[in-house]
Design an enzyme around this catalytic site. Structure first.
Site, PDB file in Angstrom:
ATOM      1  N   ARG A  20      64.185  53.092  47.119  1.00 16.02           N
ATOM      2  CA  ARG A  20      64.284  51.974  48.078  1.00 16.02           C
ATOM      3  C   ARG A  20      64.322  52.499  49.514  1.00 16.02           C
ATOM      4  NH1 ARG A  20      69.198  49.463  47.650  1.00 16.02           N
ATOM      5  NH2 ARG A  20      70.118  50.972  46.218  1.00 16.02           N
ATOM      6  N   SER A  57      72.173  61.087  60.216  1.00 15.85           N
ATOM      7  CA  SER A  57      72.397  59.783  60.854  1.00 15.85           C
ATOM      8  C   SER A  57      72.942  60.004  62.254  1.00 15.85           C
ATOM      9  CB  SER A  57      73.419  58.985  60.044  1.00 15.85           C
ATOM     10  OG  SER A  57      73.867  57.876  60.773  1.00 15.85           O
ATOM     11  N   TYR A  89      81.560  58.579  56.311  1.00 20.62           N
ATOM     12  CA  TYR A  89      80.108  58.722  56.470  1.00 20.62           C
ATOM     13  C   TYR A  89      79.783  59.699  57.613  1.00 20.62           C
ATOM     14  CZ  TYR A  89      75.281  56.863  56.949  1.00 20.62           C
ATOM     15  OH  TYR A  89      73.924  56.691  57.024  1.00 20.62           O
ATOM     16  N   ALA A 104      81.659  62.131  58.641  1.00 17.07           N
ATOM     17  CA  ALA A 104      82.005  63.479  58.173  1.00 17.07           C
ATOM     18  C   ALA A 104      80.903  64.023  57.277  1.00 17.07           C
ATOM     19  CB  ALA A 104      83.331  63.449  57.413  1.00 17.07           C
ATOM     20  N   ALA A 105      80.401  63.191  56.376  1.00 16.15           N
ATOM     21  CA  ALA A 105      79.348  63.634  55.448  1.00 16.15           C
ATOM     22  C   ALA A 105      78.075  63.986  56.214  1.00 16.15           C
ATOM     23  CB  ALA A 105      79.064  62.532  54.425  1.00 16.15           C
TER      24      ALA A 105
HETATM   25  P1  NDP Z   1      69.241  52.195  50.759  1.00 13.92           P
HETATM   26  O1  NDP Z   1      70.614  51.714  50.462  1.00 13.92           O
HETATM   27  O2  NDP Z   1      68.175  51.213  51.107  1.00 13.92           O
HETATM   28  O3  NDP Z   1      68.716  53.115  49.539  1.00 13.92           O
HETATM   29  C1  NDP Z   1      69.555  54.111  49.046  1.00 13.92           C
HETATM   30  C2  NDP Z   1      68.804  54.964  48.057  1.00 13.92           C
HETATM   31  O4  NDP Z   1      69.658  56.025  47.624  1.00 13.92           O
HETATM   32  C3  NDP Z   1      68.375  54.207  46.822  1.00 13.92           C
HETATM   33  O5  NDP Z   1      67.121  54.702  46.427  1.00 13.92           O
HETATM   34  C4  NDP Z   1      69.457  54.581  45.809  1.00 13.92           C
HETATM   35  O6  NDP Z   1      69.015  54.550  44.451  1.00 13.92           O
HETATM   36  C5  NDP Z   1      69.727  56.010  46.214  1.00 13.92           C
HETATM   37  N1  NDP Z   1      71.025  56.506  45.776  1.00 13.92           N
HETATM   38  C6  NDP Z   1      72.248  56.016  46.079  1.00 13.92           C
HETATM   39  N2  NDP Z   1      73.207  56.745  45.475  1.00 13.92           N
HETATM   40  C7  NDP Z   1      72.569  57.706  44.762  1.00 13.92           C
HETATM   41  C8  NDP Z   1      72.989  58.737  43.899  1.00 13.92           C
HETATM   42  N3  NDP Z   1      74.294  58.940  43.654  1.00 13.92           N
HETATM   43  N4  NDP Z   1      72.066  59.535  43.320  1.00 13.92           N
HETATM   44  C9  NDP Z   1      70.737  59.337  43.540  1.00 13.92           C
HETATM   45  N5  NDP Z   1      70.267  58.359  44.346  1.00 13.92           N
HETATM   46  C10 NDP Z   1      71.175  57.554  44.944  1.00 13.92           C
HETATM   47  O7  NDP Z   1      69.430  53.254  51.936  1.00 13.92           O
HETATM   48  P2  NDP Z   1      68.530  53.592  53.217  1.00 13.92           P
HETATM   49  O8  NDP Z   1      67.115  53.715  52.827  1.00 13.92           O
HETATM   50  O9  NDP Z   1      68.927  52.706  54.322  1.00 13.92           O
HETATM   51  O10 NDP Z   1      69.122  55.043  53.578  1.00 13.92           O
HETATM   52  C11 NDP Z   1      68.538  56.236  53.136  1.00 13.92           C
HETATM   53  C12 NDP Z   1      69.224  57.391  53.833  1.00 13.92           C
HETATM   54  O11 NDP Z   1      69.105  57.227  55.244  1.00 13.92           O
HETATM   55  C13 NDP Z   1      70.718  57.477  53.531  1.00 13.92           C
HETATM   56  O12 NDP Z   1      71.105  58.833  53.451  1.00 13.92           O
HETATM   57  C14 NDP Z   1      71.351  56.853  54.758  1.00 13.92           C
HETATM   58  O13 NDP Z   1      72.641  57.327  54.978  1.00 13.92           O
HETATM   59  C15 NDP Z   1      70.383  57.292  55.840  1.00 13.92           C
HETATM   60  N6  NDP Z   1      70.433  56.460  57.031  1.00 13.92           N
HETATM   61  C16 NDP Z   1      70.101  55.129  56.979  1.00 13.92           C
HETATM   62  C17 NDP Z   1      70.154  54.383  58.121  1.00 13.92           C
HETATM   63  C18 NDP Z   1      69.802  52.924  58.136  1.00 13.92           C
HETATM   64  O14 NDP Z   1      69.987  52.291  59.195  1.00 13.92           O
HETATM   65  N7  NDP Z   1      69.284  52.350  57.078  1.00 13.92           N
HETATM   66  C19 NDP Z   1      70.592  54.950  59.406  1.00 13.92           C
HETATM   67  C20 NDP Z   1      70.891  56.355  59.340  1.00 13.92           C
HETATM   68  C21 NDP Z   1      70.816  57.071  58.195  1.00 13.92           C
HETATM   69  P3  NDP Z   1      69.118  53.201  43.534  1.00 13.92           P
HETATM   70  O15 NDP Z   1      67.927  52.351  43.956  1.00 13.92           O
HETATM   71  O16 NDP Z   1      69.020  53.674  42.134  1.00 13.92           O
HETATM   72  O17 NDP Z   1      70.409  52.546  43.874  1.00 13.92           O
END
Ligand code: NDP
Length: 245
Positions: free
Chosen positions: A14, A143, A156, A158-159
């Site tokens: 996603r 981020s 978040y 910290a990570a």
């Molecule tokens: P979404 O919530 O839209 O998607 C998260 C994705 O991570 C999904 O594909 C989900 O899989 C997967 N996921 C979650 N937990 C796990 C896990 N334990 N193991 C494997 N896969 C996992 O997030 P975004 O696309 O918005 O964010 C993506 C990255 O970008 C993240 O690291 C986020 O912190 C970072 N980010 C996002 C921002 C934003 O504004 N959107 C801003 C800054 C950083 P599943 O579909 O199976 O749940």
């Protein structure tokens, strides 16, 4: 015969991860789409990869689980002897916001386990192959929170801050092997993760006046994955519409 190039995108089902998977497919990569629970979304992402003119497969594992991550990658490797995953995009991450005063240990730990430990759990099993191959690209989705810290996101921040420092350290360890390690630091991007945020309020703070699109982040990731970005390593590149520079 042209060499098959493989990329693994964690959380590729996603949002930003899906957009990255599709973008790398356009560049000719076969894409391994990792996800943890949302199988329908993962299948849709794989369809999109195919529509982009390449192919891929789903690889389900929880990035927070070191044994499961290593096992899934090892199982793929056994089925593809001699093939190397040369691009890794550590994108899987979650947020679980609360003021520190109200944050319980589980909320702290879960965010760190997925967002920071996930980097270790996925990168470690892939490093050897990249090193032997003498080429690789590791791109960590950090981020803005990891750069400036955000109230309500001590877990978040910290990570992501840890992920940024790990990026810089690992880049120095493996630069001589032609492997670059960079971080991308998005501001507000329109995905499921930001769906619950008050977009109309927040965009007033953003100089560009809007949230970013996942595809815009994917274009930056694709550049960092390309040959043209060979001399960029250990960097954190912001993509935030001018929110913080
Ligand atoms: P979404 O919530 O839209 O998607 C998260 C994705 O991570 C999904 O594909 C989900 O899989 C997967 N996921 C979650 N937990 C796990 C896990 N334990 N193991 C494997 N896969 C996992 O997030 P975004 O696309 O918005 O964010 C993506 C990255 O970008 C993240 O690291 C986020 O912190 C970072 N980010 C996002 C921002 C934003 O504004 N959107 C801003 C800054 C950083 P599943 O579909 O199976 O749940």
């Amino acid at each position: 015969m042209e060499e098959i190039r493989y990329a693994l995108v964690t959380g590729g089902s996603r949002g930003i991860g899906k957009a990255v998977a599709v973008r790398l497919a356009k560049d000719g990569y076969k894409v391994l789409i990792n996800y943890v629970s949302n199988e329908d979304a993962a299948k849709t992402a794989l369809e999109a990869v195919r529509e982009a003119g390449s192919d891929g497969e789903l690889i389900r594992f929880d990035v927070a689980d070191p044994a499961a991550s290593a096992e899934a990658i090892q199982a793929w490797q056994s089925k593809h002897p001699g093939e190397v995953i040369s691009v890794l995009v550590n994108n899987a991450g979650i947020r679980n916001d609360n003021l520190m005063m109200r944050m319980n240990y589980e909320d702290w730990k879960k965010v760190i386990d997925i967002t920071l430990d996930g980097f270790y759990n996925t990168t470690k099993p892939l490093l050897k192959g990249m090193i032997s191959n003498r080429w690789g690209r590791i791109i960590n989705i950090a981020s803005l929170s990891g750069i400036r810290g955000m109230a309500g996101q001590t877990n978040y921040s910290a990570a992501k801050g840890g992920l940024i420092s790990a990026t810089k350290a690992l880049a120095q360890e493996i630069a001589k092997r032609n492997i670059t390690v960079n971080a991308v630091a998005p501001g507000f991007i329109r995905t499921d993760m930001t769906e619950d945020l008050p977009q109309d309020e927040l965009r007033k703070m953003i100089p560009s006046g809007r949230f970013g699109e996942a595809e815009e982040v994917a274009d930056l990731v694709a550049f960092l994955a390309s040959e043209n970005a060979s001399y960029i390593t250990g960097e954190v590149i912001s993509i935030n519409g001018g929110l913080y520079t």
